[in-house]
Design a protein around this motif. Sequence first.
Motif, PDB file in Angstrom:
ATOM      1  N   PHE A  42      -0.779  -2.086   1.415  1.00 34.79           N
ATOM      2  CA  PHE A  42      -0.346  -3.096   2.375  1.00 34.79           C
ATOM      3  C   PHE A  42      -0.760  -4.496   1.934  1.00 34.79           C
ATOM      4  O   PHE A  42      -0.034  -5.464   2.165  1.00 34.79           O
ATOM      5  CB  PHE A  42      -0.865  -2.774   3.785  1.00 34.79           C
ATOM      6  CG  PHE A  42       0.244  -2.863   4.785  1.00 34.79           C
ATOM      7  CD1 PHE A  42       1.024  -1.760   5.086  1.00 34.79           C
ATOM      8  CD2 PHE A  42       0.573  -4.071   5.370  1.00 34.79           C
ATOM      9  CE1 PHE A  42       2.095  -1.856   5.962  1.00 34.79           C
ATOM     10  CE2 PHE A  42       1.638  -4.181   6.248  1.00 34.79           C
ATOM     11  CZ  PHE A  42       2.398  -3.076   6.547  1.00 34.79           C
ATOM     12  N   LEU A 123      -8.018   1.791  -4.603  1.00 37.28           N
ATOM     13  CA  LEU A 123      -8.204   0.855  -3.483  1.00 37.28           C
ATOM     14  C   LEU A 123      -8.397   1.606  -2.163  1.00 37.28           C
ATOM     15  O   LEU A 123      -9.360   1.370  -1.429  1.00 37.28           O
ATOM     16  CB  LEU A 123      -6.999  -0.090  -3.394  1.00 37.28           C
ATOM     17  CG  LEU A 123      -6.975  -1.095  -2.246  1.00 37.28           C
ATOM     18  CD1 LEU A 123      -8.276  -1.874  -2.127  1.00 37.28           C
ATOM     19  CD2 LEU A 123      -5.829  -2.074  -2.421  1.00 37.28           C
ATOM     20  N   THR A 127     -12.016   2.186  -0.342  1.00 41.38           N
ATOM     21  CA  THR A 127     -12.132   1.571   0.986  1.00 41.38           C
ATOM     22  C   THR A 127     -12.686   2.582   1.992  1.00 41.38           C
ATOM     23  O   THR A 127     -13.608   2.285   2.762  1.00 41.38           O
ATOM     24  CB  THR A 127     -10.752   1.049   1.435  1.00 41.38           C
ATOM     25  OG1 THR A 127     -10.365   0.012   0.546  1.00 41.38           O
ATOM     26  CG2 THR A 127     -10.773   0.530   2.864  1.00 41.38           C
ATOM     27  N   TYR A 130     -16.520   3.149   1.600  1.00 38.89           N
ATOM     28  CA  TYR A 130     -17.489   2.218   2.206  1.00 38.89           C
ATOM     29  C   TYR A 130     -17.343   2.170   3.732  1.00 38.89           C
ATOM     30  O   TYR A 130     -18.325   2.012   4.456  1.00 38.89           O
ATOM     31  CB  TYR A 130     -17.413   0.821   1.567  1.00 38.89           C
ATOM     32  CG  TYR A 130     -16.332  -0.097   2.098  1.00 38.89           C
ATOM     33  CD1 TYR A 130     -15.168  -0.328   1.388  1.00 38.89           C
ATOM     34  CD2 TYR A 130     -16.473  -0.746   3.333  1.00 38.89           C
ATOM     35  CE1 TYR A 130     -14.168  -1.174   1.875  1.00 38.89           C
ATOM     36  CE2 TYR A 130     -15.490  -1.590   3.829  1.00 38.89           C
ATOM     37  CZ  TYR A 130     -14.332  -1.797   3.100  1.00 38.89           C
ATOM     38  OH  TYR A 130     -13.349  -2.622   3.592  1.00 38.89           O
ATOM     39  N   GLY A 173       2.619   7.213  14.492  1.00 36.61           N
ATOM     40  CA  GLY A 173       3.849   6.713  15.075  1.00 36.61           C
ATOM     41  C   GLY A 173       4.960   7.729  15.203  1.00 36.61           C
ATOM     42  O   GLY A 173       6.067   7.378  15.633  1.00 36.61           O
ATOM     43  N   PRO A 264     -14.419  -6.037   7.525  1.00 32.71           N
ATOM     44  CA  PRO A 264     -14.903  -5.839   6.160  1.00 32.71           C
ATOM     45  C   PRO A 264     -13.785  -5.809   5.113  1.00 32.71           C
ATOM     46  O   PRO A 264     -12.620  -5.575   5.446  1.00 32.71           O
ATOM     47  CB  PRO A 264     -15.548  -4.456   6.244  1.00 32.71           C
ATOM     48  CG  PRO A 264     -14.695  -3.730   7.246  1.00 32.71           C
ATOM     49  CD  PRO A 264     -14.231  -4.764   8.240  1.00 32.71           C
ATOM     50  N   LEU A 266     -13.182  -4.446   0.818  1.00 31.30           N
ATOM     51  CA  LEU A 266     -13.748  -3.798  -0.376  1.00 31.30           C
ATOM     52  C   LEU A 266     -14.285  -4.839  -1.353  1.00 31.30           C
ATOM     53  O   LEU A 266     -15.266  -4.586  -2.052  1.00 31.30           O
ATOM     54  CB  LEU A 266     -12.668  -2.930  -1.049  1.00 31.30           C
ATOM     55  CG  LEU A 266     -13.076  -2.212  -2.342  1.00 31.30           C
ATOM     56  CD1 LEU A 266     -14.205  -1.211  -2.109  1.00 31.30           C
ATOM     57  CD2 LEU A 266     -11.886  -1.504  -2.982  1.00 31.30           C
ATOM     58  N   GLY A 319       0.746   8.850   3.572  1.00 30.87           N
ATOM     59  CA  GLY A 319      -0.147   8.955   2.421  1.00 30.87           C
ATOM     60  C   GLY A 319       0.062   7.805   1.448  1.00 30.87           C
ATOM     61  O   GLY A 319       0.479   6.715   1.829  1.00 30.87           O
TER      62      GLY A 319
HETATM   63  N1  LIG Z   1     -10.314  -4.134   4.246  1.00 28.64           N
HETATM   64  C1  LIG Z   1     -10.111  -3.385   3.184  1.00 28.64           C
HETATM   65  O1  LIG Z   1     -11.015  -3.243   2.339  1.00 28.64           O
HETATM   66  C2  LIG Z   1      -8.795  -2.700   3.029  1.00 28.64           C
HETATM   67  C3  LIG Z   1      -8.509  -1.975   1.875  1.00 28.64           C
HETATM   68  C4  LIG Z   1      -7.304  -1.259   1.806  1.00 28.64           C
HETATM   69  C5  LIG Z   1      -6.422  -1.313   2.870  1.00 28.64           C
HETATM   70  N2  LIG Z   1      -6.719  -2.076   3.949  1.00 28.64           N
HETATM   71  C6  LIG Z   1      -5.817  -2.134   5.115  1.00 28.64           C
HETATM   72  O2  LIG Z   1      -5.613  -0.810   5.553  1.00 28.64           O
HETATM   73  C7  LIG Z   1      -4.401  -0.739   6.279  1.00 28.64           C
HETATM   74  C8  LIG Z   1      -3.599   0.462   5.772  1.00 28.64           C
HETATM   75  O3  LIG Z   1      -3.163   0.188   4.454  1.00 28.64           O
HETATM   76  P1  LIG Z   1      -2.239   1.229   3.680  1.00 28.64           P
HETATM   77  O4  LIG Z   1      -1.862   0.565   2.403  1.00 28.64           O
HETATM   78  O5  LIG Z   1      -2.906   2.555   3.663  1.00 28.64           O
HETATM   79  O6  LIG Z   1      -0.931   1.257   4.618  1.00 28.64           O
HETATM   80  P2  LIG Z   1      -0.410   2.485   5.509  1.00 28.64           P
HETATM   81  O7  LIG Z   1      -1.438   2.802   6.539  1.00 28.64           O
HETATM   82  O8  LIG Z   1       0.073   3.571   4.632  1.00 28.64           O
HETATM   83  O9  LIG Z   1       0.855   1.847   6.187  1.00 28.64           O
HETATM   84  C9  LIG Z   1       0.758   1.115   7.367  1.00 28.64           C
HETATM   85  C10 LIG Z   1       0.936   2.007   8.597  1.00 28.64           C
HETATM   86  O10 LIG Z   1       0.550   1.239   9.718  1.00 28.64           O
HETATM   87  C11 LIG Z   1       1.253   1.694  10.844  1.00 28.64           C
HETATM   88  N3  LIG Z   1       1.816   0.557  11.586  1.00 28.64           N
HETATM   89  C12 LIG Z   1       1.622   0.319  12.892  1.00 28.64           C
HETATM   90  N4  LIG Z   1       2.262  -0.780  13.274  1.00 28.64           N
HETATM   91  C13 LIG Z   1       2.918  -1.252  12.189  1.00 28.64           C
HETATM   92  C14 LIG Z   1       3.766  -2.366  11.966  1.00 28.64           C
HETATM   93  N5  LIG Z   1       4.090  -3.231  12.944  1.00 28.64           N
HETATM   94  N6  LIG Z   1       4.284  -2.543  10.722  1.00 28.64           N
HETATM   95  C15 LIG Z   1       3.977  -1.706   9.736  1.00 28.64           C
HETATM   96  N7  LIG Z   1       3.150  -0.627   9.880  1.00 28.64           N
HETATM   97  C16 LIG Z   1       2.631  -0.403  11.099  1.00 28.64           C
HETATM   98  C17 LIG Z   1       2.362   2.633  10.355  1.00 28.64           C
HETATM   99  O11 LIG Z   1       1.966   3.965  10.661  1.00 28.64           O
HETATM  100  P3  LIG Z   1       2.515   4.639  12.030  1.00 28.64           P
HETATM  101  O12 LIG Z   1       3.998   4.724  11.913  1.00 28.64           O
HETATM  102  O13 LIG Z   1       1.853   5.960  12.074  1.00 28.64           O
HETATM  103  O14 LIG Z   1       2.101   3.715  13.128  1.00 28.64           O
HETATM  104  C18 LIG Z   1       2.370   2.426   8.858  1.00 28.64           C
HETATM  105  O15 LIG Z   1       2.760   3.574   8.153  1.00 28.64           O
HETATM  106  C19 LIG Z   1      -3.691  -2.075   6.071  1.00 28.64           C
HETATM  107  O16 LIG Z   1      -3.908  -2.889   7.190  1.00 28.64           O
HETATM  108  C20 LIG Z   1      -4.421  -2.653   4.875  1.00 28.64           C
HETATM  109  O17 LIG Z   1      -4.374  -4.055   4.820  1.00 28.64           O
HETATM  110  C21 LIG Z   1      -7.888  -2.759   4.047  1.00 28.64           C
END
Ligand SMILES: NC(=O)c1ccc[n+]([C@@H]2O[C@H](COP(=O)([O-])OP(=O)(O)OC[C@H]3O[C@@H](n4cnc5c(N)ncnc54)[C@H](OP(=O)(O)O)[C@@H]3O)[C@@H](O)[C@H]2O)c1
Length: 325
Positions: A42, A123, A127, A130, A173, A264, A266, A319
Amino acid sequence: MVAAVRVHKHGGPEVLTFEDVEIPPPGQGQVRIKQHACGINFIDTYFRAGAYPSPVGMPFIAGNESAGEVTAIGPGVTDIKVGDRVGFVGPLGAYAAERNAPAERLVKLPDNISYEQAAGMMLKGMTVQYLLNRTYKVTKGTIVLIHAAAGGVGLIACQWANYLGATVIGTVGSKEKGELAKANGAHHIINYRNEDFVAKVKEITNGKLCDVVYDGIGKDTFPASLDCIRPMGMFVSYGASSGQIDAFNINILQTKGSLFATRPTLNTYAAKKQDLVDIGADLFKVVGSGAVKIPINQKYALKDAAKAHRDLEGRGTTGASILIP
Ligand SMILES: NC(=O)c1ccc[n+]([C@@H]2O[C@H](COP(=O)([O-])OP(=O)(O)OC[C@H]3O[C@@H](n4cnc5c(N)ncnc54)[C@H](OP(=O)(O)O)[C@@H]3O)[C@@H](O)[C@H]2O)c1
Protein backbone atom coordinates in the motif's frame (compact mmCIF):
# COMPACT_ATOMS: atom_id res chain seq x y z
CA MET A 1 19.06 -0.83 -20.27
CA VAL A 2 16.82 -2.32 -17.59
CA ALA A 3 13.03 -2.73 -17.53
CA ALA A 4 11.48 -0.65 -14.76
CA VAL A 5 8.25 1.03 -13.67
CA ARG A 6 8.64 4.75 -13.09
CA VAL A 7 6.48 7.61 -11.83
CA HIS A 8 6.99 10.91 -13.72
CA LYS A 9 4.01 12.73 -12.18
CA HIS A 10 1.78 11.94 -9.21
CA GLY A 11 -1.62 10.43 -9.83
CA GLY A 12 -3.62 7.23 -10.14
CA PRO A 13 -2.31 3.83 -11.27
CA GLU A 14 -2.10 5.14 -14.86
CA VAL A 15 1.01 7.19 -14.00
CA LEU A 16 3.03 3.98 -13.51
CA THR A 17 5.11 3.88 -16.70
CA PHE A 18 6.80 0.71 -17.92
CA GLU A 19 10.04 1.68 -19.65
CA ASP A 20 13.73 0.94 -20.08
CA VAL A 21 16.07 2.88 -17.81
CA GLU A 22 19.82 3.22 -17.47
CA ILE A 23 21.17 1.95 -14.13
CA PRO A 24 24.76 3.07 -13.38
CA PRO A 25 27.33 0.70 -11.88
CA PRO A 26 26.89 0.34 -8.09
CA GLY A 27 28.34 3.30 -6.19
CA GLN A 28 30.07 3.52 -2.81
CA GLY A 29 28.48 1.05 -0.39
CA GLN A 30 26.03 -0.23 -3.02
CA VAL A 31 25.47 -3.57 -4.71
CA ARG A 32 23.72 -4.45 -7.99
CA ILE A 33 20.84 -6.89 -7.64
CA LYS A 34 19.23 -8.96 -10.40
CA GLN A 35 15.70 -8.99 -9.04
CA HIS A 36 13.59 -12.13 -9.14
CA ALA A 37 10.44 -10.74 -7.51
CA CYS A 38 9.20 -7.36 -6.25
CA GLY A 39 6.59 -6.87 -3.52
CA ILE A 40 3.54 -4.65 -3.93
CA ASN A 41 2.49 -2.66 -0.90
CA PHE A 42 0.00 0.00 0.00
CA ILE A 43 2.88 2.38 0.69
CA ASP A 44 3.71 2.22 -3.05
CA THR A 45 0.36 3.87 -3.74
CA TYR A 46 1.10 6.68 -1.23
CA PHE A 47 4.36 7.49 -3.09
CA ARG A 48 2.67 7.18 -6.50
CA ALA A 49 -0.15 9.54 -5.49
CA GLY A 50 2.20 12.02 -3.79
CA ALA A 51 0.88 11.50 -0.24
CA TYR A 52 4.47 10.61 0.69
CA PRO A 53 7.15 12.74 -1.01
CA SER A 54 9.76 10.86 -3.07
CA PRO A 55 13.15 11.19 -1.33
CA VAL A 56 14.87 10.95 -4.74
CA GLY A 57 12.71 13.52 -6.54
CA MET A 58 10.97 12.89 -9.88
CA PRO A 59 10.90 10.67 -11.82
CA PHE A 60 11.43 7.73 -9.47
CA ILE A 61 11.28 3.96 -9.81
CA ALA A 62 8.34 2.78 -7.68
CA GLY A 63 8.38 0.04 -5.07
CA ASN A 64 9.91 -0.65 -1.68
CA GLU A 65 10.32 -4.43 -1.38
CA SER A 66 12.18 -6.98 -3.50
CA ALA A 67 14.42 -10.02 -3.55
CA GLY A 68 17.14 -11.19 -5.88
CA GLU A 69 20.74 -12.14 -6.48
CA VAL A 70 23.77 -9.88 -6.09
CA THR A 71 25.57 -9.51 -9.44
CA ALA A 72 28.13 -6.78 -8.66
CA ILE A 73 29.46 -4.93 -5.65
CA GLY A 74 30.56 -1.32 -5.39
CA PRO A 75 33.51 0.16 -3.50
CA GLY A 76 33.50 -0.23 0.28
CA VAL A 77 31.17 -3.26 0.42
CA THR A 78 32.65 -5.99 2.59
CA ASP A 79 29.87 -8.15 3.99
CA ILE A 80 28.02 -9.01 0.75
CA LYS A 81 29.45 -10.88 -2.21
CA VAL A 82 28.45 -11.65 -5.79
CA GLY A 83 25.99 -14.56 -5.82
CA ASP A 84 24.43 -13.79 -2.41
CA ARG A 85 20.64 -14.14 -2.26
CA VAL A 86 19.20 -11.05 -0.62
CA GLY A 87 15.92 -9.46 0.39
CA PHE A 88 15.32 -5.77 0.61
CA VAL A 89 12.92 -3.25 2.08
CA GLY A 90 13.05 0.44 1.01
CA PRO A 91 14.26 2.85 -0.32
CA LEU A 92 12.35 3.34 -3.59
CA GLY A 93 13.49 1.48 -6.70
CA ALA A 94 12.02 -2.00 -6.33
CA TYR A 95 9.87 -2.23 -9.48
CA ALA A 96 12.77 -3.04 -11.82
CA ALA A 97 14.55 -6.01 -13.33
CA GLU A 98 17.78 -4.82 -11.74
CA ARG A 99 18.62 -2.21 -9.14
CA ASN A 100 21.40 -0.76 -7.05
CA ALA A 101 20.82 -0.88 -3.32
CA PRO A 102 22.76 0.09 -0.20
CA ALA A 103 24.49 -3.08 1.09
CA GLU A 104 23.81 -1.83 4.62
CA ARG A 105 20.05 -2.37 4.19
CA LEU A 106 20.15 -5.86 2.65
CA VAL A 107 19.15 -9.00 4.50
CA LYS A 108 20.72 -12.29 3.39
CA LEU A 109 18.09 -14.91 2.63
CA PRO A 110 18.34 -18.39 4.14
CA ASP A 111 18.23 -21.24 1.57
CA ASN A 112 14.73 -22.28 2.65
CA ILE A 113 13.22 -18.87 1.79
CA SER A 114 12.38 -18.43 -1.91
CA TYR A 115 12.72 -15.13 -3.75
CA GLU A 116 8.95 -14.93 -4.16
CA GLN A 117 8.33 -15.54 -0.46
CA ALA A 118 10.94 -12.90 0.40
CA ALA A 119 9.40 -10.35 -1.98
CA GLY A 120 6.05 -11.00 -0.29
CA MET A 121 7.30 -10.53 3.25
CA MET A 122 10.34 -8.27 3.62
CA LEU A 123 8.09 -5.28 4.28
CA LYS A 124 4.83 -6.92 5.38
CA GLY A 125 6.32 -9.69 7.53
CA MET A 126 8.95 -7.49 9.15
CA THR A 127 6.18 -5.04 9.96
CA VAL A 128 4.15 -7.76 11.65
CA GLN A 129 7.25 -8.85 13.58
CA TYR A 130 7.73 -5.47 15.25
CA LEU A 131 3.98 -4.75 15.63
CA LEU A 132 3.33 -7.96 17.57
CA ASN A 133 6.61 -8.20 19.44
CA ARG A 134 7.67 -4.64 20.16
CA THR A 135 4.93 -2.06 19.60
CA TYR A 136 2.65 -4.15 21.81
CA LYS A 137 4.01 -7.42 23.20
CA VAL A 138 1.43 -10.02 22.21
CA THR A 139 1.52 -13.13 24.38
CA LYS A 140 -0.74 -16.02 25.32
CA GLY A 141 -4.23 -14.70 26.06
CA THR A 142 -3.79 -11.22 24.53
CA ILE A 143 -6.96 -10.18 22.73
CA VAL A 144 -6.10 -8.48 19.44
CA LEU A 145 -8.21 -6.85 16.76
CA ILE A 146 -6.63 -6.88 13.31
CA HIS A 147 -8.35 -4.76 10.68
CA ALA A 148 -8.18 -5.88 7.02
CA ALA A 149 -7.35 -9.35 8.29
CA ALA A 150 -7.25 -10.90 4.81
CA GLY A 151 -4.80 -8.32 3.43
CA GLY A 152 -1.06 -8.59 2.90
CA VAL A 153 -0.09 -7.52 6.41
CA GLY A 154 -3.38 -8.91 7.78
CA LEU A 155 -2.96 -12.58 6.87
CA ILE A 156 0.58 -12.65 8.23
CA ALA A 157 -0.54 -10.85 11.41
CA CYS A 158 -3.43 -13.28 12.02
CA GLN A 159 -1.16 -16.31 11.72
CA TRP A 160 1.60 -14.84 13.86
CA ALA A 161 -0.71 -13.53 16.61
CA ASN A 162 -2.41 -16.94 16.73
CA TYR A 163 1.03 -18.62 16.96
CA LEU A 164 1.86 -16.35 19.94
CA GLY A 165 -1.28 -17.57 21.70
CA ALA A 166 -3.50 -14.53 21.19
CA THR A 167 -7.24 -14.49 20.68
CA VAL A 168 -7.46 -13.02 17.19
CA ILE A 169 -10.43 -11.00 15.99
CA GLY A 170 -10.23 -9.93 12.36
CA THR A 171 -12.29 -7.50 10.29
CA VAL A 172 -12.79 -8.07 6.55
CA GLY A 173 -14.75 -6.67 3.64
CA SER A 174 -16.34 -9.86 2.29
CA LYS A 175 -17.44 -13.37 3.24
CA GLU A 176 -14.65 -14.95 1.16
CA LYS A 177 -12.04 -12.77 2.84
CA GLY A 178 -13.46 -13.83 6.21
CA GLU A 179 -13.07 -17.50 5.36
CA LEU A 180 -9.50 -16.90 4.27
CA ALA A 181 -8.60 -14.98 7.45
CA LYS A 182 -10.15 -17.76 9.53
CA ALA A 183 -8.09 -20.37 7.69
CA ASN A 184 -5.05 -18.23 8.54
CA GLY A 185 -5.45 -17.96 12.28
CA ALA A 186 -8.29 -15.55 13.03
CA HIS A 187 -10.63 -16.98 15.69
CA HIS A 188 -13.45 -14.49 15.10
CA ILE A 189 -14.39 -12.62 11.93
CA ILE A 190 -16.39 -9.43 11.53
CA ASN A 191 -17.49 -8.16 8.14
CA TYR A 192 -17.23 -4.42 8.74
CA ARG A 193 -19.10 -3.64 5.53
CA ASN A 194 -22.37 -4.89 7.01
CA GLU A 195 -21.72 -5.37 10.74
CA ASP A 196 -21.04 -2.84 13.51
CA PHE A 197 -17.54 -3.94 14.44
CA VAL A 198 -17.59 -2.20 17.86
CA ALA A 199 -20.78 -4.00 18.89
CA LYS A 200 -19.39 -7.31 17.61
CA VAL A 201 -16.12 -6.87 19.51
CA LYS A 202 -18.09 -6.23 22.71
CA GLU A 203 -20.13 -9.37 22.08
CA ILE A 204 -17.15 -11.59 21.22
CA THR A 205 -15.12 -10.46 24.25
CA ASN A 206 -18.10 -10.41 26.66
CA GLY A 207 -17.48 -6.71 27.21
CA LYS A 208 -13.78 -7.12 28.09
CA LEU A 209 -12.68 -5.48 24.80
CA CYS A 210 -9.26 -5.84 23.17
CA ASP A 211 -5.83 -5.29 24.64
CA VAL A 212 -4.63 -3.88 21.33
CA VAL A 213 -6.10 -2.84 17.99
CA TYR A 214 -3.91 -2.97 14.88
CA ASP A 215 -5.43 -0.51 12.43
CA GLY A 216 -4.04 -0.09 8.91
CA ILE A 217 -7.31 1.36 7.58
CA GLY A 218 -7.16 4.85 9.09
CA LYS A 219 -9.96 7.27 8.25
CA ASP A 220 -12.88 4.82 7.97
CA THR A 221 -12.23 2.94 11.22
CA PHE A 222 -11.35 5.95 13.39
CA PRO A 223 -12.45 6.76 16.07
CA ALA A 224 -14.59 3.59 16.30
CA SER A 225 -11.43 1.48 16.77
CA LEU A 226 -10.85 3.22 20.11
CA ASP A 227 -14.18 1.83 21.39
CA CYS A 228 -12.82 -1.70 20.90
CA ILE A 229 -9.96 -1.19 23.37
CA ARG A 230 -10.01 -1.94 27.10
CA PRO A 231 -8.91 0.76 29.59
CA MET A 232 -5.18 1.46 29.21
CA GLY A 233 -5.00 -0.71 26.10
CA MET A 234 -3.23 0.33 22.92
CA PHE A 235 -4.31 1.76 19.59
CA VAL A 236 -1.74 1.01 16.89
CA SER A 237 -2.41 3.09 13.79
CA TYR A 238 0.09 1.66 11.32
CA GLY A 239 -1.43 2.66 7.99
CA ALA A 240 -4.22 4.47 6.16
CA SER A 241 -5.59 2.41 3.28
CA SER A 242 -8.88 4.37 3.43
CA GLY A 243 -7.21 7.76 3.95
CA GLN A 244 -5.35 9.56 6.73
CA ILE A 245 -7.01 10.08 10.13
CA ASP A 246 -7.97 13.74 10.55
CA ALA A 247 -6.43 15.79 13.36
CA PHE A 248 -8.13 14.93 16.65
CA ASN A 249 -8.22 16.18 20.24
CA ILE A 250 -5.87 14.01 22.31
CA ASN A 251 -8.36 14.16 25.21
CA ILE A 252 -10.31 11.47 23.37
CA LEU A 253 -7.70 8.98 24.66
CA GLN A 254 -8.65 9.95 28.22
CA THR A 255 -12.40 9.72 27.70
CA LYS A 256 -12.09 6.34 25.97
CA GLY A 257 -10.21 4.87 28.96
CA SER A 258 -6.68 6.30 29.33
CA LEU A 259 -5.64 4.66 26.09
CA PHE A 260 -2.18 4.57 24.53
CA ALA A 261 -1.93 5.43 20.86
CA THR A 262 1.02 5.12 18.51
CA ARG A 263 1.72 5.57 14.80
CA PRO A 264 4.71 3.30 14.17
CA THR A 265 6.71 2.59 11.01
CA LEU A 266 9.21 -0.13 10.14
CA ASN A 267 11.67 2.61 9.14
CA THR A 268 12.12 3.49 12.81
CA TYR A 269 12.00 -0.02 14.25
CA ALA A 270 14.57 -1.31 11.73
CA ALA A 271 16.67 1.87 11.50
CA LYS A 272 19.66 0.25 13.21
CA LYS A 273 21.34 -2.50 11.20
CA GLN A 274 21.21 -4.91 14.15
CA ASP A 275 17.46 -4.38 14.52
CA LEU A 276 17.00 -5.02 10.79
CA VAL A 277 18.96 -8.27 11.07
CA ASP A 278 17.14 -9.37 14.23
CA ILE A 279 13.67 -8.63 12.82
CA GLY A 280 14.59 -10.51 9.63
CA ALA A 281 15.97 -13.47 11.59
CA ASP A 282 12.77 -13.77 13.66
CA LEU A 283 10.65 -13.57 10.50
CA PHE A 284 12.72 -16.23 8.72
CA LYS A 285 12.40 -18.45 11.81
CA VAL A 286 8.60 -18.41 11.93
CA VAL A 287 8.27 -18.75 8.16
CA GLY A 288 10.98 -21.43 7.95
CA SER A 289 9.29 -23.49 10.67
CA GLY A 290 5.94 -23.29 8.87
CA ALA A 291 4.27 -21.44 11.76
CA VAL A 292 3.59 -18.50 9.44
CA LYS A 293 3.00 -18.88 5.72
CA ILE A 294 3.32 -16.08 3.19
CA PRO A 295 0.25 -16.32 0.99
CA ILE A 296 1.20 -14.87 -2.41
CA ASN A 297 -2.24 -14.68 -3.94
CA GLN A 298 -1.57 -12.33 -6.87
CA LYS A 299 1.34 -12.44 -9.31
CA TYR A 300 1.75 -9.90 -12.11
CA ALA A 301 4.30 -9.26 -14.83
CA LEU A 302 6.35 -6.13 -14.11
CA LYS A 303 4.64 -4.33 -17.01
CA ASP A 304 1.27 -4.83 -15.28
CA ALA A 305 2.13 -2.80 -12.17
CA ALA A 306 -0.77 -0.39 -12.86
CA LYS A 307 -3.26 -3.27 -12.77
CA ALA A 308 -1.70 -4.49 -9.54
CA HIS A 309 -2.24 -1.06 -7.95
CA ARG A 310 -5.84 -0.92 -9.21
CA ASP A 311 -6.54 -4.33 -7.69
CA LEU A 312 -4.93 -3.39 -4.36
CA GLU A 313 -6.70 -0.04 -4.02
CA GLY A 314 -9.97 -1.55 -5.25
CA ARG A 315 -9.92 -4.03 -2.33
CA GLY A 316 -9.70 -6.85 -4.86
CA THR A 317 -6.63 -8.62 -3.43
CA THR A 318 -5.90 -10.92 -0.52
CA GLY A 319 -2.55 -11.73 1.05
CA ALA A 320 0.58 -10.58 -0.74
CA SER A 321 0.93 -9.41 -4.35
CA ILE A 322 4.20 -9.56 -6.27
CA LEU A 323 5.60 -8.44 -9.62
CA ILE A 324 7.82 -10.76 -11.63
CA PRO A 325 10.42 -8.81 -13.66
N1 LIG B 1 3.66 1.28 9.43
C1 LIG B 1 4.30 0.32 8.80
O1 LIG B 1 5.44 -0.02 9.18
C2 LIG B 1 3.63 -0.37 7.66
C3 LIG B 1 4.31 -1.33 6.91
C4 LIG B 1 3.62 -2.02 5.91
C5 LIG B 1 2.29 -1.72 5.67
N2 LIG B 1 1.69 -0.74 6.38
C6 LIG B 1 0.26 -0.41 6.18
O2 LIG B 1 -0.47 -1.60 6.35
C7 LIG B 1 -1.71 -1.49 5.67
C8 LIG B 1 -1.92 -2.76 4.84
O3 LIG B 1 -0.98 -2.78 3.79
P1 LIG B 1 -1.01 -3.95 2.71
O4 LIG B 1 0.01 -3.59 1.69
O5 LIG B 1 -0.92 -5.26 3.41
O6 LIG B 1 -2.46 -3.75 2.05
P2 LIG B 1 -3.72 -4.74 2.16
O7 LIG B 1 -4.13 -4.84 3.59
O8 LIG B 1 -3.44 -5.99 1.42
O9 LIG B 1 -4.80 -3.95 1.34
C9 LIG B 1 -5.59 -2.97 1.94
C10 LIG B 1 -6.89 -3.57 2.48
O10 LIG B 1 -7.49 -2.58 3.29
C11 LIG B 1 -8.88 -2.76 3.29
N3 LIG B 1 -9.56 -1.48 3.05
C12 LIG B 1 -10.51 -0.95 3.84
N4 LIG B 1 -10.93 0.21 3.37
C13 LIG B 1 -10.26 0.44 2.22
C14 LIG B 1 -10.28 1.49 1.27
N5 LIG B 1 -11.09 2.55 1.38
N6 LIG B 1 -9.46 1.39 0.19
C15 LIG B 1 -8.64 0.35 0.05
N7 LIG B 1 -8.56 -0.68 0.94
C16 LIG B 1 -9.37 -0.64 2.01
C17 LIG B 1 -9.21 -3.76 2.18
O11 LIG B 1 -9.54 -5.00 2.81
P3 LIG B 1 -11.10 -5.34 3.08
O12 LIG B 1 -11.77 -5.43 1.75
O13 LIG B 1 -11.07 -6.63 3.80
O14 LIG B 1 -11.63 -4.21 3.89
C18 LIG B 1 -7.92 -3.90 1.41
O15 LIG B 1 -7.75 -5.17 0.84
C19 LIG B 1 -1.62 -0.22 4.82
O16 LIG B 1 -2.29 0.82 5.48
C20 LIG B 1 -0.13 0.06 4.80
O17 LIG B 1 0.17 1.42 4.59
C21 LIG B 1 2.33 -0.07 7.37
